[in-house]
Structures are given as structure tokens and as C-alpha cells.
Design a protein around this motif. Structure first.
Motif, PDB file in Angstrom:
ATOM      1  N   THR A 185      53.871  35.801   4.986  1.00  0.00           N
ATOM      2  CA  THR A 185      54.837  36.541   5.787  1.00  0.00           C
ATOM      3  C   THR A 185      54.750  36.071   7.231  1.00  0.00           C
ATOM      4  N   PHE A 186      55.865  36.197   7.964  1.00  0.00           N
ATOM      5  CA  PHE A 186      55.898  35.759   9.367  1.00  0.00           C
ATOM      6  C   PHE A 186      56.513  36.824  10.255  1.00  0.00           C
ATOM      7  N   HIS A 187      56.045  36.836  11.511  1.00  0.00           N
ATOM      8  CA  HIS A 187      56.589  37.704  12.541  1.00  0.00           C
ATOM      9  C   HIS A 187      57.961  37.179  12.956  1.00  0.00           C
ATOM     10  N   ALA A 188      58.757  38.063  13.608  1.00  0.00           N
ATOM     11  CA  ALA A 188      60.101  37.672  14.027  1.00  0.00           C
ATOM     12  C   ALA A 188      60.108  36.525  15.015  1.00  0.00           C
ATOM     13  N   ASP A 189      58.991  36.291  15.718  1.00  0.00           N
ATOM     14  CA  ASP A 189      58.963  35.201  16.696  1.00  0.00           C
ATOM     15  C   ASP A 189      58.823  33.831  16.041  1.00  0.00           C
ATOM     16  N   GLY A 190      58.546  33.810  14.738  1.00  0.00           N
ATOM     17  CA  GLY A 190      58.414  32.533  14.037  1.00  0.00           C
ATOM     18  C   GLY A 190      57.141  31.795  14.339  1.00  0.00           C
ATOM     19  N   GLN A 191      56.250  32.403  15.104  1.00  0.00           N
ATOM     20  CA  GLN A 191      54.987  31.760  15.468  1.00  0.00           C
ATOM     21  C   GLN A 191      53.795  32.404  14.752  1.00  0.00           C
ATOM     22  N   GLN A 192      53.744  33.717  14.791  1.00  0.00           N
ATOM     23  CA  GLN A 192      52.659  34.414  14.107  1.00  0.00           C
ATOM     24  C   GLN A 192      52.977  34.567  12.626  1.00  0.00           C
ATOM     25  N   ILE A 232      57.710  32.804  -0.764  1.00  0.00           N
ATOM     26  CA  ILE A 232      58.557  32.063   0.173  1.00  0.00           C
ATOM     27  C   ILE A 232      59.162  33.047   1.167  1.00  0.00           C
ATOM     28  N   THR A 233      59.273  32.614   2.432  1.00  0.00           N
ATOM     29  CA  THR A 233      59.847  33.460   3.465  1.00  0.00           C
ATOM     30  C   THR A 233      60.580  32.597   4.478  1.00  0.00           C
ATOM     31  N   PHE A 234      61.594  33.162   5.145  1.00  0.00           N
ATOM     32  CA  PHE A 234      62.370  32.421   6.141  1.00  0.00           C
ATOM     33  C   PHE A 234      62.520  33.232   7.417  1.00  0.00           C
ATOM     34  N   HIS A 235      62.644  32.489   8.509  1.00  0.00           N
ATOM     35  CA  HIS A 235      62.902  33.071   9.821  1.00  0.00           C
ATOM     36  C   HIS A 235      64.352  33.537   9.870  1.00  0.00           C
ATOM     37  N   GLN A 287      66.634  28.553   9.411  1.00  0.00           N
ATOM     38  CA  GLN A 287      66.222  27.157   9.451  1.00  0.00           C
ATOM     39  C   GLN A 287      64.726  27.001   9.187  1.00  0.00           C
ATOM     40  N   GLN A 288      63.922  27.802   9.871  1.00  0.00           N
ATOM     41  CA  GLN A 288      62.477  27.740   9.661  1.00  0.00           C
ATOM     42  C   GLN A 288      62.094  28.559   8.436  1.00  0.00           C
ATOM     43  N   GLY A 289      61.254  27.941   7.615  1.00  0.00           N
ATOM     44  CA  GLY A 289      60.808  28.644   6.429  1.00  0.00           C
ATOM     45  C   GLY A 289      59.431  28.165   6.004  1.00  0.00           C
TER      46      GLY A 289
END
Length: 816
Positions: free
Chosen positions: A252-259, A209-212, A216-218
Motif C-alpha cells: 500500500t502507498f500514501h497519497a504522496d506516492g513516496q511513503q 497491486i496498487t496505483f497512485h 501512472q505510478q504503480g
């Protein structure tokens, strides 16, 4: 007044250091500073970060780094599988089985356990940016929290019994989420004091599990290709289409929440560029399970880790992935899995953790990885020594081969050229030719004592457990999985399979000196014998179903012993026609057995540091104190029956010099770098030069004074006013004057002044007169001269002695 001024001026000149004295002390200070400074720096200097170095270092490295003995022992030993690793600058934490938490303050050089107060397997760990608040999660719904950097951990109430596989926190340290089996998702808004379940709307296991940063986005990922997304902090979760059924073990996600990227079974790597609305597969180039994936802040550099020590790297956002050398390898695909990988913000320092206590570190962005703990790659499975007892070799997991040339005091790694586990090693009597065998049908040979190893074609991919060679160095046999027995008659250039007649795994093989009789042992009590060099093998009745791990025979070919599972020891006295069990007195698995040439003394080693000894051919066995709890996988003894060595897990190597009464483990030793000795030598040379120069100046000064005295034409006449005090009589005269003119000094009085001719006796006498002792005061002086008595008449000798001994001072009165 004038005398006082002169004295004051003279004292001032005496106290002022000369240029030569200043230079002398400057040199002494320089040498002292160099010696103490270099000693302090050498003491604090860290060792070479590469603990796996095998080839000879260049002279710069050799001069630069401290000298280490048994360098592979420097790494910490962690005897549990690790499930997750988390790094914050140089502070690193890892968690694993049985509640294990280990911590490093120096980037992984040293590790200390932290007390979790739980036996639950911990599968995830995270820390706040302050490095003080941290959380760990694991099986049975376990959640632990620390507020002091891990010194103390306290349980939190999760309100679930499901195994939690992943935990993450927001930057505020208050909001956090945990995910686990059965679709479990928990959330806290008070730093973990209370946890509330969230509705994931799935029963699939959630493994990551990971969150922005907005909280809010996860995203959560799990079994069957499950990917969930939330945009409201977890209140609601919606499934995303991953387009795969392979379980996803990390996301895992990039800081932009898109990649974003997800990794899992069968080398699966997925990427999204729209926040997860759509996912595209990437080519990882592996079929192994990828347990962890992470990316740099630039979104281009990324790393994934998984089974078999796999580490992959991308520099183009995942378009292409390249394998990296991790220095670890799976053993039957069950050990050395890498379960977690993390990187520092600089993208250069990184850590990976996994099974067998493995922790790896890179400082070059993953180009090279070095073990921070012993892990599995240094567990040793076999050990052998040359007849003289000085040269020895040990082989083990991860392609490890070690060599000693000093009877086992120090061991140096050799380059085996493989990362596959080696289970057996043997050497010819010349100490130059040697062979090692192991996983994947690996057979290696050396002809230079182990400096270089070359692979040989075994013709099989099956695991080989044992290898042995005839004294001629040409005939050899190897045995392994599936009843495999191989033979060579050309020193290993070619190997041919032999028909063993069994599918049982064979773990040990040995041959008689005639090269015809041989025996092999393995699973389910299997014992085979050949009398024709291996052309045919016949099963023997062992009378046990225990797994036999080791077999050995006496030179007569009649007496033999086998050892294995549950403390089993068998003996035959008729060349294996019949085997009888012996009472070992232990239930520990015995992995190696060896006997002395007399057939009476023998030793067996096994799990838990077990070492047994017999002195009656095996009728009775007595335990010996090994001093370790780590499993021992190989034991061997010198022909004298006194020197012996045992090797096992965690790089353990033990030595005895008294037949096994006492065992000593090899130790890691650290000595200053060679440059320190060069600096110390330079300092000593400066010291020597300074004192030599000072002595030379003093000698020149004495010669100058002597020359001055000679040029002045020195006589016995008193020193007059203004004349130079060439002999330094001033101090003596001043002292005598103060004494003679003291009102408490009463005549009559007799004094003596003695010394070599020309040493200033007359000058002292005259000076006393000049300083105020009148002829009335001084009746007379008689100075003693030291003569060399050569062929003198005795009366003359006595006369000289009496005449020269006394200075007669008669009655005197103070003036006025």
C-alpha cells in the motif's frame, strides 16, 4: 328574540371547554405521546454492538440497551473462507471461496449474499466511489463486474487462466489493473470491457497491486520479496530491491506516492519513503504471516492482519507495531487467518475478514474488535449438562464458553480468559466445579459454575481433545495429540503425564465410576484401556482404521460404544476384549456418541447435522431430523432419556424434549430495553392521574351542586324566571314543550314524569307553564315519587302507587 339570544349564549358557554377539561386532555395527550414515542424508539433502537460481552454490564448499559437472548446468534453465519473485504462508508463487501460475495448496508450488522454466478475462489474486490460500479477477481482469470452495487455481477474477459490475486481501479472507473500468479498483470482502459496483458518481466507470483491517484505510478508485490514499479501506467515495470526473500502478500502507498509499506511472510513489514527506491524492514513483533496492510491518510496510523487472528497497529508510521485483540484464534494454524483489512477514512471504523467466514469490526481505531459473523470462534466442540437438566455449558473455538440456566433456552457467554480453542468440557455433580481443555495444552477450571475460569498448568503444549473427572472431583484425566494422557489427583492443581504407549492422537477419554477402569480412543481406530486408574494403558483391537472421535461406556463397564470417521460405530459387550461394527446407515463422520442408563437408547451426532438414534443397544440406528446442515460436535442427554442437547459449528445448539423425535434450534430473541418499560410505566401513571383528577373534580362538582340546592331551600315550587336550573331540567322541559305545542299532537294524552324526590319534577311542571302552556292547556300534573315501602298497608301502598304514577293531561287547545 331574547329567548333565542339566551339559548345561543347558553349553548356557547356549554361548548367552551373549561380549564379543567383542557388540563385533562393535555395530560392524556402527554401520556399518549410518551407511550407511542418511546415504543417507536424502542422498536428502532439498535442492540448493543458488542456481541462478545461476557461480564455483567453496568446498570447504565443494562437500562440503555435492548434485552437480547442468545446474543451470539445475532451474528451472521458465513460458511466459507473470505479472502478480501472492501468498505465504502457503511457499505461493505467481502469475497471468498466458491464465488462467495456477501454485502452489508449497515456497516456489518447484517449481511446478505450476492449472486456471483461463479464457483471460482474470489481473492480481491474493489468499488468505485459511487458504490455502484465494482470489480472482483479470482482464480482461473475470473473478473466480475457490477454496475448496481453488487445486485448483479457479470463476467469480463480477462484473456488469462492464471489466478488473479489483486485488482484495483483508478478514480475515473475506467482504468484498472489486476495482478496474479506467473507475473500476470492486466490493464483495462474501458472499465473492464477489455483487458490487455502487460509485461511485468517476471514469473514470480504477484499477490498485491496498487496505483497512485495519477494513474501512472504503480507498484506490485509478490513471492520471493518481489516488488515492481511503473511510472507510465503499467506499460513498463521495473524491479525494486526489497532486501528480503520473504513473499510479500500486500502493498500500500500514501497519497504522496513516496511513503509505502509492504507486508508478508514471517511478520515481514517493509517501508519506503522514496517511492520504493529503497525499502527498510520494520519490527512487527510477530512471526506470523501478514496477509494485508493498510494505512490512514495521515500516514501515521496503520494496521496489518494475518495468521492466527493477528492484528497489528502503528501510530508512528510503522516505527513500532502493537498487537490488538481480535477475538479470533487459529485452530491448528489452519482456521481464522485474517486475509484482508480495510479502514474508513475516519480511521476509527475498520473491518477485517478471513478464513472460516470471519468478519471483524472496530469502531475505535482497532482498540477492540467485535465479530460481525460467526466465523470460527463460535463453533462449539463440547457440551455438558448438570443432572437436573437446567444448568449446562458448551465450549468451542476461540476460547468460547457458553452457559445456560434454563435448560438451554438461552445461553450467555462466559469469560474463559483464553482465545485458544476448547475441545472438551466437563462438570462435577455440584454444578460449581468444572474443567475445560483444548489447544496448546490448555486446561481451565472454575469453582463458581463458570463465572470465572482459571488456567491450570497441564505441563504440555500439545492439543487436548477430551477431559473427564471422577465423582470425587479430585481425580481427572485429559487426552490429546501424540498419545497424550494426563492425570490429576488434586482437582487439577497439578497434572502428571501417563504412558499411553501410542503416538496416535486421542480424541476422547472416559472412566468408570470406580476410577480404575478407563478407555481412550483416537486416530487409526486406536482404543486404549486401563484398569489401574491410568498407570498403565493397553491397546485394544478395534478392527478398524477409522478415526474414532468419541467413546462411551455403560455403568456395568462391559458395554461400550465408539463412533467416528465415515459413520463408524463399534460396540463391545465384554469391556473391550472384542469390538464389533454396527450398521449406522450413514457415511457422515460421527463426532459424539452417548447412551442412556438402560444401555438400549443411544444417540450419535456428526457432520452435516447428522443425528442417529438406537433403541436396541446399537443393533439398528435410525436418522433423526436435526433441522441443520452444520456439523454437530457434541451430544448429551438427561437421565430421563427425553431431554437432550447437541452443539456444533456456527454456534449451533439444538434441544429435544421427546427423546430426539424433534429438535429445535435455540433462537435469537430481542426485547425492548428496560428504559422503555420505565417510560411506559410513567405514561400509565399519567393516565391514571388524569382520570383520578377528573373523577375528583366531577365529585366535587356534584357536591357543590347539592350544596347549592340545599342552600337555596329547594321546594316543589316551580322554577321562576331568572332562577338557576339546579337540576338540569331545561332539556326535559324544552323537549316536552316542543312535543305538546306541536300541531300534530292531539289530546287526550297521558304522560308520566318519574324520579327521586328533589330531582326536579315540580320544577319541570312549573317550567312547562312558564314556557307557554296555560292553565287552560294543562288540566293538571301529578308527579310520581319513589317511596321506600316499609311496613305499609297494602291498600296504602296501592294508593301511593296509583297516585304517584300518572301525570294527567286533559283536553287542551292551542291558544288562538
Amino acid at each position: 328574540m331574547q329567548k333565542s339570544e339566551m339559548s345561543s349564549s347558553s349553548a356557547s358557554n356549554d361548548e367552551k371547554p373549561s380549564p379543567n377539561q383542557s388540563a385533562f386532555w393535555w395530560l392524556i395527550g402527554l401520556a399518549t405521546l410518551l407511550l407511542l414515542g418511546s415504543a417507536l424508539f424502542a422498536w428502532e433502537q439498535p442492540p448493543n454492538p458488542n456481541t462478545n460481552r461476557t461480564a455483567a454490564s453496568g446498570w447504565i448499559d443494562t437500562l440503555q440497551y435492548p434485552v437480547e437472548q442468545n446474543v451470539f446468534k445475532r451474528v451472521a453465519v458465513i460458511n466459507a473462507d473470505l479472502q478480501a473485504v472492501f468498505a465504502l462508508d457503511q457499505r461493505v463487501w467481502a469475497v471468498g471461496d466458491r464465488g462467495l460475495i456477501v454485502h452489508s448496508e449497515d456497516g456489518g450488522k447484517t449481511w446478505e449474499p450476492q449472486t456471483s454466478r461463479t464457483e471460482a475462489r474470489l481473492t480481491s474486490i474493489t468499488f468505485h466511489a459511487d458504490g455502484q460500479q465494482g470489480w472482483a477477481a479470482g482464480e482461473g482469470g475470473t473478473i466480475l463486474k457490477t454496475v448496481d452495487g453488487g445486485k448483479t455481477w457479470k463476467p469480463q474477459t480477462s484473456r488469462t487462466k492464471e489466478r488473479l490475486r489483486s485488482i484495483t481501479f483508478h478514480a475515473d472507473g475506467q482504468q484498472g489493473w489486476a495482478a496474479g500468479l506467473g507475473g500476470t498483470i492486466l490493464k483495462t482502459v474501458d472499465g473492464g470491457k477489455t483487458w490487455e496483458p502487460q509485461n511485468s518481466r517476471t514469473r514470480d507470483s504477484l499477490l498485491s497491486i496498487t496505483f497512485h491517484a495519477d494513474g501512472q505510478q504503480g507498484w506490485a508485490a509478490g513471492s520471493g520479496g518481489t516488488i515492481l514499479n511503473t511510472v507510465d501506467g503499467g506499460k513498463t515495470w521495473e524491479p525494486q530491491n526489497s532486501r528480503t526473500r520473504d513473499s510479500l502478500l500486500s502493498i500500500t502507498f500514501h497519497a504522496d506516492g513516496q511513503q509505502g509499506w509492504a507486508a508478508g511472510w514471517n511478520g515481514t513489514i517493509l517501508k519506503t519513503v522514496d517511492g520504493g527506491k529503497s525499502w527498510q524492514p520494520q519490527t512487527s513483533g510477530t512471526q506470523g504471516w501478514l496477509r494485508s496492510i493498510t494505512f490512514h491518510a495521515d500516514g501515521q496510523q496503520g494496521w496489518a492482519a494475518g495468521s492466527g487472528g493477528t492484528i497489528l497497529k502503528t501510530v508512528d508510521g510503522g516505527k513500532s507495531w502493537q498487537p490488538q485483540t481480535s477475538w479470533t484464534q487459529a485452530w491448528l494454524t489452519t482456521q481464522a487467518w485474517l486475509t484482508s483489512i480495510t479502514f474508513h477514512a475516519d480511521g476509527q471504523q475498520g473491518w477485517a475478514a478471513g478464513e472460516g467466514g470471519t468478519i471483524l469490526k472496530t469502531v475505535d481505531g482497532g482498540k477492540s474488535w467485535q465479530p460481525q459473523t460467526s466465523g470460527t470462534q463460535l463453533s462449539l466442540n463440547g457440551i455438558t449438562f448438570h443432572a437436573v437438566g437446567q444448568q449446562g455449558w458448551a465450549a468451542g473455538l476461540g476460547g468460547t464458553i457458553l452457559k445456560t440456566v434454563d435448560g438451554g433456552k438461552s445461553w450467555q457467554p462466559q469469560t474463559s480468559g483464553t482465545q485458544l480453542s476448547l475441545n472438551g468440557i466437563t462438570f462435577h455433580a455440584d454444578g460449581q466445579q468444572g474443567w475445560a481443555a483444548g489447544l496448546g495444552g490448555t486446561i481451565l477450571k472454575t469453582v463458581d459454575g463458570g463465572k470465572s475460569w482459571q488456567p491450570q498448568t497441564s505441563g504440555t503444549q500439545l492439543l487436548l481433545n477430551g477431559i473427564t473427572f471422577h465423582a470425587d472431583g479430585q481425580q481427572g484425566w485429559a487426552a490429546g495429540l501424540g498419545g497424550t494422557i494426563l492425570k490429576t489427583v488434586d482437582g487439577g492443581k497439578s497434572w502428571q503425564p501417563q504412558t499411553s504407549g501410542t503416538q496416535a492422537r486421542l480424541t476422547s477419554i472416559t472412566f468408570h465410576a470406580d476410577g480404575q477402569q478407563g478407555w481412550a480412543a483416537g486416530w487409526n481406530g486406536t482404543i486404549l484401556k486401563t484398569v489401574d486408574g491410568g498407570k498403565s494403558w493397553q491397546p485394544q483391537t478395534s478392527g478398524t482404521q477409522a478415526w474414532l472421535r468419541s467413546i462411551t461406556f455403560h455403568a456395568d463397564g462391559q458395554q461400550g460404544w465408539a463412533a467416528g470417521e465415515g459413520g463408524t460405530i463399534l460396540k463391545t459387550v465384554d469391556g473391550v476384549k472384542s469390538w464389533q461394527p454396527q450398521t449406522s446407515g450413514t457415511q457422515a463422520w460421527l463426532t459424539s456418541i452417548t447412551f442412556h442408563a438402560d444401555g438400549q437408547q443411544g444417540w450419535a451426532a456428526g457432520e452435516g447435522g447428522t443425528i442417529l438414534k438406537t433403541e436396541d443397544g446399537g443393533k439398528s440406528w435410525q436418522p433423526q431430523t436435526s433441522g441443520t446442515q452444520l456439523s454437530l460436535n457434541g451430544i448429551t442427554f438427561h437421565a430421563d432419556g427425553q431431554q437432550g442437547w447437541a452443539a456444533g459449528d456456527g454456534g449451533t445448539i439444538l434441544k429435544t424434549v421427546d427423546g430426539g423425535k424433534t429438535w429445535q434450534a435455540i433462537a435469537y430473541r430481542f426485547y425492548p430495553a428496560p428504559w422503555f418499560y420505565v417510560a411506559a410505566l410513567i405514561a400509565l401513571l399519567i393516565y391514571a392521574a388524569a382520570f383520578w383528577w377528573r373523577a375528583r373534580l366531577n365529585h366535587q362538582s356534584e357536591q357543590t351542586q347539592s350544596s347549592t340546592a340545599m342552600n337555596r331551600g329547594v321546594t316543589d315550587n316551580p322554577v321562576g324566571p331568572g332562577e338557576q336550573d339546579l337540576f338540569g331540567a331545561r332539556l326535559i322541559v324544552d323537549s316536552l314543550t316542543r312535543f305538546l305545542t306541536n300541531e300534530n299532537t292531539r289530546p287526550p294524552l297521558t304522560l308520566a314524569i318519574t324520579g327521586e324526590w328533589g330531582s326536579g319534577k315540580s320544577g319541570s311542571s312549573g317550567k312547562c307553564v312558564l314556557l307557554g302552556l296555560t292553565d287552560k292547556d294543562i288540566i293538571g300534573f301529578m308527579q310520581r315519587h319513589n317511596f321506600e315501602f316499609k311496613e305499609l298497608d297494602i291498600s296504602e301502598t296501592i294508593g301511593h302507587f296509583v297516585q304517584s304514577f300518572y301525570l294527567v293531561v286533559g283536553t287542551f287547545q292551542r291558544p288562538g
